[in-house]
Motif scaffolding. Sequence first.
Motif, mmCIF file in Angstrom:
data_model
loop_
_atom_site.group_PDB
_atom_site.id
_atom_site.type_symbol
_atom_site.label_atom_id
_atom_site.label_comp_id
_atom_site.label_asym_id
_atom_site.label_seq_id
_atom_site.Cartn_x
_atom_site.Cartn_y
_atom_site.Cartn_z
ATOM 1 N N GLU A 29 42.323 30.169 53.256
ATOM 2 C CA GLU A 29 40.815 30.176 52.937
ATOM 3 C C GLU A 29 40.386 31.264 53.839
ATOM 4 O O GLU A 29 39.256 31.776 53.221
ATOM 5 C CB GLU A 29 40.336 28.687 53.384
ATOM 6 C CG GLU A 29 40.686 27.748 52.136
ATOM 7 C CD GLU A 29 40.077 27.863 51.026
ATOM 8 O OE1 GLU A 29 39.209 28.638 50.696
ATOM 9 O OE2 GLU A 29 40.574 27.281 49.906
ATOM 10 N N ASP A 33 37.916 34.611 52.404
ATOM 11 C CA ASP A 33 36.649 35.143 53.132
ATOM 12 C C ASP A 33 36.832 36.392 53.492
ATOM 13 O O ASP A 33 35.874 37.240 53.182
ATOM 14 C CB ASP A 33 36.190 34.265 54.156
ATOM 15 C CG ASP A 33 35.893 32.683 53.933
ATOM 16 O OD1 ASP A 33 35.793 32.539 52.594
ATOM 17 O OD2 ASP A 33 35.992 31.946 54.607
ATOM 18 N N ASP A 37 34.683 39.872 51.817
ATOM 19 C CA ASP A 37 33.914 40.895 53.092
ATOM 20 C C ASP A 37 34.336 42.164 52.599
ATOM 21 O O ASP A 37 33.537 43.186 52.702
ATOM 22 C CB ASP A 37 34.197 40.306 54.470
ATOM 23 C CG ASP A 37 33.358 39.053 54.737
ATOM 24 O OD1 ASP A 37 32.456 38.747 53.902
ATOM 25 O OD2 ASP A 37 33.807 38.447 56.038
#
Length: 401
Positions: A29, A33, A37
């Motif tokens: 997870e 992320d 980004d």
Amino acid sequence: MLQYASPAQEEWRRSADPIRTFALRDDLEGLRDRLVDLGILDAGSAGFDDVDEAQELLDQAFTGATEALAAGHASAGDHAALVDLLLELRELNARLRGEREAGRVAALGRVREAMGLLRGVSTVEQMMERGPVAAAHLGFDRTFVSSIKDACFVPYSCFVGGDTEWAKAIVRAGQEQPRKLDRRLLETEMVRRRQPLRVLDAQNDPRVHQEIAKVSMSRSYVAAPIVVQDRVIGFVHADFFFAKRLVRTSDAELLWMFAEAFGSAFERIAAGEQLRVMRRTFQRAMAETDATFAHICDRELSFESTIATEPARPEGPLPIAGTPPVPAGAPVPTELADLLTKRELEVLRLMAEGATNDGIAQRLVISHGTAKTHVKHILRKLRAANRAEAVSRFFQLRGEH
């Protein structure tokens, strides 16, 4: 593994192979992320709890990172971040492989438990009857075991939780409409390649057994070959009908492990049955020999009889378990007795009754290949072009035209 898919049915959900290690799930997870980004993933991407989805994520991340580095447009900071990302991907890939391996170990345990349900089985018939129940213990909703008979795919027994009548109907549909194992049938590929099968839309694929598909209403199933003595003798099929789940690759691998264990157990039990038949045949022959010997030794001697006189005994080989007795008044012609062995004479009698190679193998408790070899030797010795000509020669020599 063989895989066949048509457009997936909307009402059936995709099966998931969950990631059971919480730390690995959290790290994936976090990776998601970071990929957002870096612009490699969209911000709306969902989480990844499934092993296959996680592998897709890692592959996508590796491709995106290598392409960004190859482009040469990244700043020094982004360049360092991409290098760190590649190192992290390598480590996560290794952990994901460990997760898959742990899943395979767990699957082996389930196969061991399923095979434990067959402990105590002593006959081939019991093995075939209980096989579907054992396979269902792996977690499937429905299973059936089939055999290959006269080059046809024929169901033998089926398990449907809580519905024995439906199970019987599925078997009946396959037995009443046996399908030849040719290029038009998917199961033929299992015989040729000896690999499991995965089908994602059974109702619309023309290469499935249409009669079974119609009665079973299966949408997605897996199947695996049962191999005995390096020959495919049948299949195990399974699905998640009540759960309305499409089968996944790991389901096919799990069923394949079970089919391999089932084949090994089947071979051991079949050999045990053959040994028991041989023992009974030997004991019966010894008992007959003892009776004959006692009869000769116990006779009273007189001028009208001589010790050398032998008691009358039927001609031809002794009948063994599973074969018919020699018909009365049907002595073996001298020409046949000189040409053929006792076993070949037995095979020729069964051929005269219309028995196929499989029928001969079952009656004489020998393998299909051995029966086929006997038939080939008989045709050569009798100089017959086919079975019908050999049988005709047999009846002619017996004086039956």
